[in-house]
Enzyme design. Structure first.
Site, PDB file in Angstrom:
ATOM      1  N   HIS A 219       0.868  -1.189   0.000  1.00 43.30           N
ATOM      2  CA  HIS A 219       0.000   0.000   0.000  1.00 43.30           C
ATOM      3  C   HIS A 219       0.897   1.230   0.000  1.00 43.30           C
ATOM      4  O   HIS A 219       1.858   1.305   0.765  1.00 43.30           O
ATOM      5  CB  HIS A 219      -0.881  -0.065   1.246  1.00 43.30           C
ATOM      6  N   TYR A 249      -6.002   9.378   1.315  1.00 46.17           N
ATOM      7  CA  TYR A 249      -6.129   9.914   2.674  1.00 46.17           C
ATOM      8  C   TYR A 249      -4.862  10.695   3.017  1.00 46.17           C
ATOM      9  O   TYR A 249      -3.813  10.514   2.381  1.00 46.17           O
ATOM     10  CB  TYR A 249      -6.405   8.813   3.699  1.00 46.17           C
ATOM     11  N   ASP A 532     -30.209 -19.162  15.134  1.00 47.19           N
ATOM     12  CA  ASP A 532     -31.524 -19.784  15.254  1.00 47.19           C
ATOM     13  C   ASP A 532     -31.582 -20.934  14.254  1.00 47.19           C
ATOM     14  O   ASP A 532     -31.041 -20.823  13.147  1.00 47.19           O
ATOM     15  CB  ASP A 532     -32.671 -18.784  15.054  1.00 47.19           C
TER      16      ASP A 532
HETATM   17  C1  LIG Z   1       1.573   1.979   4.596  1.00 43.14           C
HETATM   18  C2  LIG Z   1       0.577   1.547   5.621  1.00 43.14           C
HETATM   19  C3  LIG Z   1      -0.328   2.455   6.115  1.00 43.14           C
HETATM   20  C4  LIG Z   1      -1.239   2.062   7.052  1.00 43.14           C
HETATM   21  N1  LIG Z   1      -2.082   2.986   7.563  1.00 43.14           N
HETATM   22  C5  LIG Z   1      -2.915   2.649   8.543  1.00 43.14           C
HETATM   23  C6  LIG Z   1      -3.706   3.639   9.163  1.00 43.14           C
HETATM   24  O1  LIG Z   1      -3.611   4.800   8.819  1.00 43.14           O
HETATM   25  N2  LIG Z   1      -4.586   3.256  10.106  1.00 43.14           N
HETATM   26  C7  LIG Z   1      -4.698   1.957  10.496  1.00 43.14           C
HETATM   27  O2  LIG Z   1      -5.502   1.671  11.351  1.00 43.14           O
HETATM   28  N3  LIG Z   1      -3.939   0.996   9.942  1.00 43.14           N
HETATM   29  C8  LIG Z   1      -3.049   1.317   8.993  1.00 43.14           C
HETATM   30  N4  LIG Z   1      -2.283   0.359   8.411  1.00 43.14           N
HETATM   31  C9  LIG Z   1      -2.485  -1.044   8.796  1.00 43.14           C
HETATM   32  C10 LIG Z   1      -1.810  -1.356  10.100  1.00 43.14           C
HETATM   33  O3  LIG Z   1      -0.519  -0.854  10.097  1.00 43.14           O
HETATM   34  C11 LIG Z   1      -1.752  -2.853  10.335  1.00 43.14           C
HETATM   35  O4  LIG Z   1      -2.974  -3.433  10.039  1.00 43.14           O
HETATM   36  C12 LIG Z   1      -1.396  -3.160  11.784  1.00 43.14           C
HETATM   37  O5  LIG Z   1      -0.228  -2.464  12.166  1.00 43.14           O
HETATM   38  C13 LIG Z   1      -1.174  -4.651  11.971  1.00 43.14           C
HETATM   39  O6  LIG Z   1      -0.752  -4.879  13.277  1.00 43.14           O
HETATM   40  P1  LIG Z   1      -0.272  -6.326  13.702  1.00 43.14           P
HETATM   41  O7  LIG Z   1       0.134  -6.253  15.137  1.00 43.14           O
HETATM   42  O8  LIG Z   1      -1.295  -7.315  13.308  1.00 43.14           O
HETATM   43  O9  LIG Z   1       0.955  -6.645  12.735  1.00 43.14           O
HETATM   44  P2  LIG Z   1       2.474  -6.229  12.827  1.00 43.14           P
HETATM   45  O10 LIG Z   1       2.660  -4.870  13.339  1.00 43.14           O
HETATM   46  O11 LIG Z   1       3.065  -6.555  11.518  1.00 43.14           O
HETATM   47  O12 LIG Z   1       3.019  -7.210  13.899  1.00 43.14           O
HETATM   48  C14 LIG Z   1       3.230  -8.583  13.635  1.00 43.14           C
HETATM   49  C15 LIG Z   1       4.469  -8.989  14.341  1.00 43.14           C
HETATM   50  O13 LIG Z   1       4.638 -10.392  14.254  1.00 43.14           O
HETATM   51  C16 LIG Z   1       6.025 -10.647  14.214  1.00 43.14           C
HETATM   52  N5  LIG Z   1       6.218 -11.984  13.663  1.00 43.14           N
HETATM   53  C17 LIG Z   1       5.740 -12.453  12.509  1.00 43.14           C
HETATM   54  N6  LIG Z   1       6.123 -13.724  12.323  1.00 43.14           N
HETATM   55  C18 LIG Z   1       6.833 -14.055  13.402  1.00 43.14           C
HETATM   56  C19 LIG Z   1       7.500 -15.236  13.791  1.00 43.14           C
HETATM   57  N7  LIG Z   1       7.504 -16.335  13.029  1.00 43.14           N
HETATM   58  N8  LIG Z   1       8.156 -15.229  14.962  1.00 43.14           N
HETATM   59  C20 LIG Z   1       8.174 -14.123  15.738  1.00 43.14           C
HETATM   60  N9  LIG Z   1       7.574 -12.978  15.411  1.00 43.14           N
HETATM   61  C21 LIG Z   1       6.902 -12.949  14.258  1.00 43.14           C
HETATM   62  C22 LIG Z   1       6.557  -9.543  13.321  1.00 43.14           C
HETATM   63  O14 LIG Z   1       7.917  -9.301  13.505  1.00 43.14           O
HETATM   64  C23 LIG Z   1       5.703  -8.367  13.737  1.00 43.14           C
HETATM   65  O15 LIG Z   1       6.315  -7.570  14.700  1.00 43.14           O
HETATM   66  C24 LIG Z   1      -1.306   0.716   7.481  1.00 43.14           C
HETATM   67  C25 LIG Z   1      -0.411  -0.184   6.975  1.00 43.14           C
HETATM   68  C26 LIG Z   1       0.536   0.210   6.059  1.00 43.14           C
HETATM   69  C27 LIG Z   1       1.478  -0.796   5.548  1.00 43.14           C
END
Ligand SMILES: Cc1cc2nc3c(=O)[nH]c(=O)nc-3n(C[C@H](O)[C@H](O)[C@H](O)COP(=O)(O)OP(=O)(O)OC[C@H]3O[C@@H](n4cnc5c(N)ncnc54)[C@H](O)[C@@H]3O)c2cc1C
Length: 792
Positions: A219, A249, A532
């Site tokens: 994105h 946005y 239901d």
């Molecule tokens: C450019 C961009 C703009 C965005 N803008 C917005 C916004 O304005 N508003 C909004 O609400 N959302 C926004 N989002 C979406 C939002 O950032 C994400 O949906 C959200 O941060 C996801 O959080 P999370 O904790 O699920 O994932 P993450 O923050 O990715 O955390 C997942 C974690 O799991 C860890 N992990 C994965 N696999 C393993 C493994 N095997 N072993 C150990 N650790 C592991 C990773 O290292 C990571 O730290 C945006 C995203 C992007 C990319």
């Protein structure tokens, strides 16, 4: 009491919220592991611009967003700068009114702004381009990394361990239950493992053989250089801004402007191809900015925000985050591996709400908000096909800001599931909409010549509509019509323990004679309605259950003892509803079953012509008739047998209208997990005298304290559903289902209202786009309250 041992995989904004919420509830034997550094792990949360617009068509999502705002404000991780969505087209302006309605329905305070007021709120806007706006003062910017740090710090104070730079390489399960995880630094045992791995979710879930229908997509987010028009030394001086007509946005930051864009081609990335923390140049969730994809966004930005005409795009990312097949998160426990849970595809916007809901679910066994739209087990099998997941994920990316009509079907991939009648339905000019992959006729072109009641729908009600809908409704009330009911889920429950099992799971007394049919509910432990169902007893230990979807199957599977078998027979069978005052005339000559002797809510097996059938005397449309089931191979023959006798077919449009005239509730729309049977007007389906069942103690209590009621309203117009209902100028509830009642000649809306207003004759108003529609509470059902038609 530290609770069971829990490993949370992922210290992003979701994992951190969950650790905090679990430990706040006394579960402190929790280890959060992340492959990256904490709190800026390199996941999506590490670079999210953090815009939080709370308004959502889903009540659950709006509630989770509201909680996130409240919590982050308390943590000092939120800048409440307000959120402005602007319209540059008349269609969008109408949509903003609809969104205003959603916000109001779900209890969020919102304002509709004139173009001038939009510019006052956001002075960079070109007043000439803007037609109006929707403003929520409580929206704003989540500071994702500080929010992670603050929630983890609180959790750590309560005893939670946080292990940075620990990559989970495997999840260990023994005999269908997790026992721990293997990391690159050793094993950690656990009773519960929760996957909060964001875009890596599919990879982690696959470690226990679970297919997660999630697609990481790139994105675009770009930043301009400094704009003189912005306050240079302030983290954020303007409200967050959405320009959905162009998929854009904005937020400001220290005098620069962030521009997010959804209008570019979908750029999916396989979870397997995401770089490791060490291999990634900046961080694994970032891929290189592709300026060509951003060109239109920048042109449009310079038009909407003239101050940017002298600026340049200084930097940009193609950042990865998760999309699902229906744009909703994935929450809950694996169906196959006990103790393996997921909280995936969650935006920062909803993260704390999701953390709380997950913690409640884990600790208390259920969440305080309705999660049926978010449950990871909601999907039909075809919805887990990798091709489907990819196609829908990409399409949802493209449509993320689109204006979607409640009936709008997915366009691709179609057709996916077709009933045995499909080929004939096409011959009859069926207009198909789609549900759970099924092609469902909404009306039939061949019925064009039938007399139709006069009714002129408003603009939105006229979409996915034809006057034929009214003609088919009339034909059903006056004659007889065939309805394809194949898409409704059917489960076979059998085995020596089947009766006791259903007695325990449902609110009805199903231990009746063979041939009995019982309408009843599945309840949660707190008395909330999970579904239901109709339970038909076909043999001593053999039942057919008419259910609502995959979650019912999941619920049955989770509670099923070893001597009970539950089988989804939907795909191998089909069903025709044959309904109308002349139904007996049509069917009796074709069958040896004595239809007069077959009473209401009774079933029998027999034949229709050559076709072996099970007939249940039930009707969702409030007319005499039967649901007639047969195996899929005989479906076409069944259809042809009726059609040869001159029957007509009718579609879902007529069905929806007739259902509401009769006051029949639809699970997931009219009532959900958060409502109890008495509020929902379904107390008749609860047999407290039959002995114990899940939710019994809770409903005994809730029965005495009904404060809101699902209420029937009549009006001279038609609304869509989810609109706010006002009384004395105050929002007091919201609409669930709505339709035009062709027989009664009025619009019908069901709505949740405070019990004291749920009194026939009470005048209310419904906020429908930019209008207020007068409505009156009516006694229900509106059609045939004496049930003469059904029992005739
Ligand atoms: C450019 C961009 C703009 C965005 N803008 C917005 C916004 O304005 N508003 C909004 O609400 N959302 C926004 N989002 C979406 C939002 O950032 C994400 O949906 C959200 O941060 C996801 O959080 P999370 O904790 O699920 O994932 P993450 O923050 O990715 O955390 C997942 C974690 O799991 C860890 N992990 C994965 N696999 C393993 C493994 N095997 N072993 C150990 N650790 C592991 C990773 O290292 C990571 O730290 C945006 C995203 C992007 C990319």
């Amino acid at each position: 009491m530290a609770g069971p041992s829990v490993v949370v995989i992922g210290a992003g904004v979701v994992g951190a919220a969950l650790a905090d919420e679990l430990s706040a509830r006394g579960w402190t034997d929790v280890t959060v592991v992340d492959q990256g550094d904490v709190p800026a792990t390199g996941g999506s949360s590490s670079h999210a611009p953090g815009l939080v617009f709370q308004t959502n068509g889903s009540k659950a999502m709006a509630e989770m967003a509201r909680y996130t705002v409240e919590k982050f404000v308390g943590l000092g991780a939120f800048l409440q700068v307000g959120g402005l969505e602007v319209a540059t087209t008349p269609e969008r302006l109408r949509e903003l009114h609809r969104r205003y309605g959603w916000a109001t329905s779900w209890g969020l305070e919102a304002e509709l702004l004139s173009p001038e007021e939009c510019v006052v709120r956001h002075p960079l806007l070109d007043a000439e381009r803007v037609l109006g706006g929707l403003f929520l003062a409580s929206d704003g910017l989540a500071l994702a990394v500080p929010a992670v740090a603050a929630q983890l710090a609180r959790a750590q104070e309560r005893g939670v361990r946080v292990l940075a730079r620990h990559e989970v390489l495997d999840v260990v399960a023994v005999d269908g239950r997790v026992t721990g995880v293997v990391t690159d630094k050793g094993e950690i045992s656990a009773d519960v493992v929760v996957c909060c791995a964001g875009i890596w979710g599919p990879r982690v879930a696959r470690m226990v053989g679970m297919e997660l229908p999630l697609t990481p997509l790139a994105h675009q987010l770009a930043w301009t250089g400094r704009l003189p028009e912005l306050a240079g030394d302030v983290v954020a001086s303007l409200p967050i801004l959405r320009h959905q007509d162009a998929d854009l946005y904005y937020r400001d930051r220290n005098g620069t402007l962030g521009v997010g864009y959804y209008g570019h081609r979908p750029m999916p990335v396989s979870a397997d191809d995401i770089l490791s923390v060490d291999a990634a140049e900046v961080m694994p969730s970032l891929t290189a900015f592709t300026p060509d994809d951003f060109a239109d966004a920048w042109t449009e930005t310079q038009s909407l925000l003239p101050a940017t005409r002298t600026a340049k795009v200084e930097e940009g990312v193609n950042g990865l985050f998760s999309f699902t097949t229906d744009n909703m998160p994935l929450m809950g426990e694996s169906r196959d591996v006990r103790g393996f849970w997921v909280a995936e595809a969650v935006w920062v916007t909803h993260s704390a709400g999701v953390g709380r809901a997950m913690a409640e679910w884990l600790v208390d066994g259920r969440s305080s908000i309705d999660l049926h739209e978010c449950d990871v087990n909601r999907f039909e099998r075809h919805q887990l096909a990798p091709e489907y997941v990819l196609a829908r994920g990409c399409q949802n990316y493209v449509e993320v800001y689109d204006i979607i009509h409640p009936l709008q079907p997915m366009e691709d991939p179609r057709p996916l599931r077709t009933s045995p009648f499909h080929v004939r339905q096409r011959e009859l000019g069926a207009y198909f909409l789609e549900a759970s992959g099924w092609e469902r006729p909404h009306w039939y072109g061949v019925n064009e010549g039938l007399p139709a009641p006069s009714y002129v729908p408003n603009d939105w009600a006229a979409r996915y509509w034809s006057p034929i809908v009214g003609a088919e409704a009339k034909a059903t009330r006056e004659g007889v019509a065939l309805y394809d009911m194949t898409a409704l889920k059917r489960l076979e429950v059998s085995g020596p323990g089947a009766t006791a099992f259903l007695q325990r799971l449902t609110t009805g007394d199903v231990d009746k004679s063979i041939g009995s049919v019982t309408y009843c509910l599945l309840l949660d432990g707190d008395g909330g309605i999970r579904s239901d169902v109709t339970v038909a007893r076909l043999g001593a230990d053999h039942f057919q259950v008419g259910a609502n979807g995959e979650l019912d199957l999941d619920w049955f599977e989770r509670h099923r003892p070893g001597d009970v078998f539950v089988r989804d027979i939907t795909a191998g069978t089909c069903c025709l509803g044959v309904w109308g005052p002349r139904a007996r005339e049509l069917v009796q000559p074709l069958t040896g079953v004595d239809l007069t002797a077959l009473r209401y809510f009774r079933g029998a097996r027999g034949y229709v012509g050559h076709v072996p059938v099970t007939m249940l005397r039930l009707s969702y449309v409030g007319e005499l008739g039967w649901e007639i089931y047969t195996t899929a191979d005989m479906g076409l023959k069944l259809w042809d047998t009726f059609m040869r006798e001159g029957a007509i077919a009718a579609g879902r449009g007529a069905f929806a209208s007739l259902r509401l005239e009769k006051g029949y509730r639809s699970f997931g729309v009219d009532m959900t997990f958060e409502h109890d049977p008495y509020e929902a007007g379904l107390g008749f389906a609860v047999k407290l005298g039959k002995g114990d069942f899940i939710g019994r103690d809770a409903v005994v209590e809730r029965k005495e304290s009904v404060r809101r009621k699902l209420t029937c309203l009549v009006l001279d117009d038609v609304v869509m559903g989810k609109e706010p209902v006002y009384h004395d100028g105050r929002a007091v509830g919201y609409v669930t289902s709505a339709a035009y009642g062709y027989t009664i000649g009025r619009g019908i809306a069901y709505a949740w209202l405070p019990a004291e207003l749920s009194v026939p004759g009470t005048a209310v108003r419904i906020g429908y786009f930019d209008r207020l529609v007068e409505a009156v509470v009516a006694a229900e059902p509106l059609f045939d309250p004496a049930m003469e038609r059904l029992r005739g």
